[in-house]
Write a protein that holds these residues in place. Structure first.
Motif, PDB file in Angstrom:
ATOM      1  N   LEU A 351       1.000  -1.487   0.570  1.00 19.87           N
ATOM      2  CA  LEU A 351      -0.804   0.058  -0.279  1.00 19.87           C
ATOM      3  C   LEU A 351       0.670   1.295   0.273  1.00 19.87           C
ATOM      4  O   LEU A 351       0.755   2.489  -0.313  1.00 19.87           O
ATOM      5  N   SER A 352       2.253   0.406   0.035  1.00 16.64           N
ATOM      6  CA  SER A 352       3.029   2.100   0.437  1.00 16.64           C
ATOM      7  C   SER A 352       3.471   2.988  -1.194  1.00 16.64           C
ATOM      8  O   SER A 352       3.624   1.528  -2.086  1.00 16.64           O
ATOM      9  N   GLY A 353       3.295   4.252  -1.081  1.00 11.72           N
ATOM     10  CA  GLY A 353       4.176   4.692  -2.084  1.00 11.72           C
ATOM     11  C   GLY A 353       5.036   4.975  -2.484  1.00 11.72           C
ATOM     12  O   GLY A 353       6.546   4.502  -2.960  1.00 11.72           O
ATOM     13  N   GLY A 354       5.409   6.074  -2.482  1.00 11.07           N
ATOM     14  CA  GLY A 354       7.288   7.524  -2.335  1.00 11.07           C
ATOM     15  C   GLY A 354       7.537   6.575  -1.735  1.00 11.07           C
ATOM     16  O   GLY A 354       8.835   6.542  -1.785  1.00 11.07           O
ATOM     17  N   ALA A 355       7.236   6.270  -0.280  1.00  7.35           N
ATOM     18  CA  ALA A 355       8.549   4.881   0.953  1.00  7.35           C
ATOM     19  C   ALA A 355       8.648   4.335  -0.109  1.00  7.35           C
ATOM     20  O   ALA A 355      10.265   4.027   0.349  1.00  7.35           O
ATOM     21  N   LEU A 356       7.971   2.979  -0.366  1.00  6.33           N
ATOM     22  CA  LEU A 356       8.477   2.554  -1.057  1.00  6.33           C
ATOM     23  C   LEU A 356       9.448   2.585  -2.634  1.00  6.33           C
ATOM     24  O   LEU A 356      10.617   1.917  -2.890  1.00  6.33           O
ATOM     25  N   VAL A 357       9.205   3.792  -3.472  1.00  7.42           N
ATOM     26  CA  VAL A 357      10.260   3.580  -4.261  1.00  7.42           C
ATOM     27  C   VAL A 357      11.272   3.768  -3.546  1.00  7.42           C
ATOM     28  O   VAL A 357      12.518   3.637  -3.667  1.00  7.42           O
ATOM     29  N   HIS A 358      11.485   4.980  -3.205  1.00  9.49           N
ATOM     30  CA  HIS A 358      12.885   5.490  -2.528  1.00  9.49           C
ATOM     31  C   HIS A 358      13.831   4.404  -1.598  1.00  9.49           C
ATOM     32  O   HIS A 358      14.473   4.173  -2.194  1.00  9.49           O
ATOM     33  N   TYR A 359      13.081   3.346  -1.358  1.00  9.40           N
ATOM     34  CA  TYR A 359      13.766   2.082  -0.540  1.00  9.40           C
ATOM     35  C   TYR A 359      13.983   1.528  -1.325  1.00  9.40           C
ATOM     36  O   TYR A 359      15.622   0.462  -1.383  1.00  9.40           O
ATOM     37  N   VAL A 360      13.190   1.040  -3.416  1.00  6.75           N
ATOM     38  CA  VAL A 360      13.595   0.134  -3.478  1.00  6.75           C
ATOM     39  C   VAL A 360      14.850   1.260  -4.644  1.00  6.75           C
ATOM     40  O   VAL A 360      15.854  -0.008  -5.445  1.00  6.75           O
ATOM     41  N   ALA A 361      14.817   1.737  -4.429  1.00  6.45           N
ATOM     42  CA  ALA A 361      15.158   2.875  -5.479  1.00  6.45           C
ATOM     43  C   ALA A 361      17.099   3.075  -4.909  1.00  6.45           C
ATOM     44  O   ALA A 361      18.256   3.814  -4.542  1.00  6.45           O
ATOM     45  N   GLY A 362      17.345   2.150  -3.564  1.00  5.04           N
ATOM     46  CA  GLY A 362      18.034   2.002  -2.220  1.00  5.04           C
ATOM     47  C   GLY A 362      17.850   4.162  -2.106  1.00  5.04           C
ATOM     48  O   GLY A 362      19.390   3.653  -0.741  1.00  5.04           O
ATOM     49  N   LYS A 363      17.673   4.323  -1.020  1.00  6.68           N
ATOM     50  CA  LYS A 363      17.444   5.282  -0.383  1.00  6.68           C
ATOM     51  C   LYS A 363      17.641   5.195   0.842  1.00  6.68           C
ATOM     52  O   LYS A 363      16.818   3.993   1.237  1.00  6.68           O
ATOM     53  N   LYS A 364      17.913   5.891   1.968  1.00  7.40           N
ATOM     54  CA  LYS A 364      17.622   5.428   3.585  1.00  7.40           C
ATOM     55  C   LYS A 364      16.588   6.386   3.967  1.00  7.40           C
ATOM     56  O   LYS A 364      16.028   7.647   3.686  1.00  7.40           O
ATOM     57  N   LEU A 365      15.499   5.629   4.494  1.00  8.42           N
ATOM     58  CA  LEU A 365      14.098   5.644   4.941  1.00  8.42           C
ATOM     59  C   LEU A 365      14.791   6.663   6.087  1.00  8.42           C
ATOM     60  O   LEU A 365      15.465   6.001   7.123  1.00  8.42           O
ATOM     61  N   PRO A 366      14.089   7.971   6.336  1.00 11.64           N
ATOM     62  CA  PRO A 366      14.533   8.682   7.867  1.00 11.64           C
ATOM     63  C   PRO A 366      13.737   7.626   8.833  1.00 11.64           C
ATOM     64  O   PRO A 366      14.066   7.515  10.029  1.00 11.64           O
ATOM     65  N   GLY A 367      12.582   7.096   8.677  1.00 14.44           N
ATOM     66  CA  GLY A 367      12.212   6.734   9.944  1.00 14.44           C
ATOM     67  C   GLY A 367      12.897   5.129   9.874  1.00 14.44           C
ATOM     68  O   GLY A 367      11.969   4.689  11.407  1.00 14.44           O
ATOM     69  N   LEU A 368      12.995   5.072   9.101  1.00 15.61           N
ATOM     70  CA  LEU A 368      13.489   3.199   9.557  1.00 15.61           C
ATOM     71  C   LEU A 368      15.517   3.501   9.603  1.00 15.61           C
ATOM     72  O   LEU A 368      15.350   2.978  11.491  1.00 15.61           O
ATOM     73  N   GLU A 369      15.299   4.664   9.171  1.00 15.59           N
ATOM     74  CA  GLU A 369      17.524   4.459  10.052  1.00 15.59           C
ATOM     75  C   GLU A 369      17.679   5.040  11.329  1.00 15.59           C
ATOM     76  O   GLU A 369      18.335   4.341  12.535  1.00 15.59           O
ATOM     77  N   VAL A 370      16.351   6.164  12.101  1.00 12.33           N
ATOM     78  CA  VAL A 370      16.520   5.974  13.500  1.00 12.33           C
ATOM     79  C   VAL A 370      15.693   4.716  14.502  1.00 12.33           C
ATOM     80  O   VAL A 370      16.021   4.715  15.312  1.00 12.33           O
ATOM     81  N   LEU A 371      14.961   3.853  14.103  1.00 12.27           N
ATOM     82  CA  LEU A 371      14.300   2.387  14.789  1.00 12.27           C
ATOM     83  C   LEU A 371      16.146   1.833  14.644  1.00 12.27           C
ATOM     84  O   LEU A 371      15.419   0.709  15.644  1.00 12.27           O
ATOM     85  N   LYS A 372      16.800   1.991  13.812  1.00 11.79           N
ATOM     86  CA  LYS A 372      17.994   0.929  13.988  1.00 11.79           C
ATOM     87  C   LYS A 372      18.701   0.723  15.355  1.00 11.79           C
ATOM     88  O   LYS A 372      18.627   1.542  15.668  1.00 11.79           O
TER      89      LYS A 372
END
Length: 372
Positions: A351-372
């Protein structure tokens, strides 16, 4: 890499859960979608574990027509969570008192986060963080679809609260790890080039929808009525268009009817709403041989009678393929239902749009990075 709901004991604890129920608004009415059912697995598990659950979410952007209260969202969620309580407040006394008096196993939904300017001004010291943080023991991010945004509810709470990903986000990450991003065939359609432009550098791309029109223009094809889309050609698109597979024929809307045109028939005075039969055949042949498939955006305007052909046949080919496939985006997932595609034959529906494209494109997602 990320902590999950298995990482903590939530019994009797107050848990702040960020979900994404941002929805289309039609004549002032919120449209029900799978966004309301997706986070249920996380919310119900926390309820069963006797947590005190407080949900935060947003709807629309300030000054946009869909910028509205979450009161209707609460009604839709109540169908599945009868105990849910809605409070038309976020950090005022009404919200604070409701959070403090919440009982184990119960759920509270706060008002639209974006009603507060602090949501869009992320910093540790803002009121949203300052007032809510002392009231909670844990923070759960179950909103992968907005995790590419640097916003208070996504990036700041994990800095001050013990945090983890929810089950919906966990499932998304698990399935995306199965996609062979390097060798996948990317079918990029829809009506917004900017939604998929980050993926234009991938090795195997089949373009459809508006991205195909923009790529054809970048290759020097004179489309006619659609030449107005030239304004969407960026230097990056011009560079990448050379290796992107573009349609050999298109379907135009001629007085309300489908008329297929070869590239040699162009330019045309009519709007182009779908890929043509020869292109459909070529794309389906490539899909059959693929081992990994990613589709974002419908190949044509499938909601218009006569222009469903591209979308139906491409989705059918993915259904019949042995490849692991990811189908993404709201219109694409709606089309799966409309055309009665067997969803069990699709590897993963996102159901994701922009976040999914960013992730598949190899971009870092701020919301994920902070959870690492």
């Amino acid at each position: 890499m990320y902590k999950t709901l298995d990482s903590y004991d939530f019994k009797g604890k107050k848990v702040l859960v960020r979900i994404d129920i941002n929805s289309e608004v039609n004549k002032g009415k919120i449209t029900f979608s799978e966004r309301f059912t997706a986070p249920l697995v996380t919310i119900r598990e926390l309820m069963q574990k006797k947590a005190k659950v407080v949900i935060i979410a947003h709807q629309g952007r300030p000054r946009s027509s869909d910028f509205t209260s979450l009161i209707q969202h609460s009604g839709l969620l109540k169908r599945f969570i009868p105990k849910l309580i809605f409070v038309d407040d976020i950090i005022g006394n009404k919200a604070v008192n409701a959070i403090k008096s919440l009982k184990e196993g119960n759920v509270l939904l706060l008002e639209n986060l974006r009603f507060l300017k602090e949501e869009l001004e992320p910093k540790k010291e803002n009121k949203l963080v300052k007032i809510l943080t002392p009231l909670f023991d844990y923070y759960v991010n179950d909103a992968f679809s907005v995790s590419h945004r640097v916003q208070t509810s996504i990036t700041e709470f994990p800095k001050v609260l013990k945090s983890c990903v929810g089950r919906t986000m966990e499932l998304e990450l698990k399935n995306l790890s199965k996609l062979d991003i390097k060798n996948a065939v990317f079918i990029l359609g829809g009506d917004k080039v900017e939604d998929v432009a980050l993926l234009f550098n991938k090795k195997h791309i089949l373009s459809a929808g508006v991205p195909a029109l923009v790529c054809l223009l970048a290759k020097g094809v004179n489309l006619g009525a659609e030449n107005e889309r030239k304004s969407q050609i960026t230097s990056e698109i011009k560079k990448e268009a050379k290796h992107i597979v573009t349609p050999v024929d298109l379907a135009a809307n001629v007085n309300g009817k489908r008329q297929e045109l070869k590239l040699s028939d162009l330019p045309s005075n009519y709007k182009i709403l779908d890929i043509g039969s020869e292109t459909i055949k070529q794309y389906c042949d490539i899909i059959k041989k693929s081992k990994s498939i990613f589709l974002k955006g419908t190949p044509g305007y499938s909601q218009i009678t006569g222009f469903e052909k591209g979308t139906f046949n491409i989705l059918k080919a993915i259904e019949q393929s042995k490849a692991f496939s990811v189908v993404a985006g709201g219109h694409s997932t709606t089309a799966l239902t409309h055309f009665k595609i067997n969803k069990k034959k699709i590897g993963y529906i996102s159901l994701s749009g922009g976040a999914l494209v960013h992730y598949v494109a190899g971009k870092k997602l701020p919301g994920l990075e902070v959870l690492k």
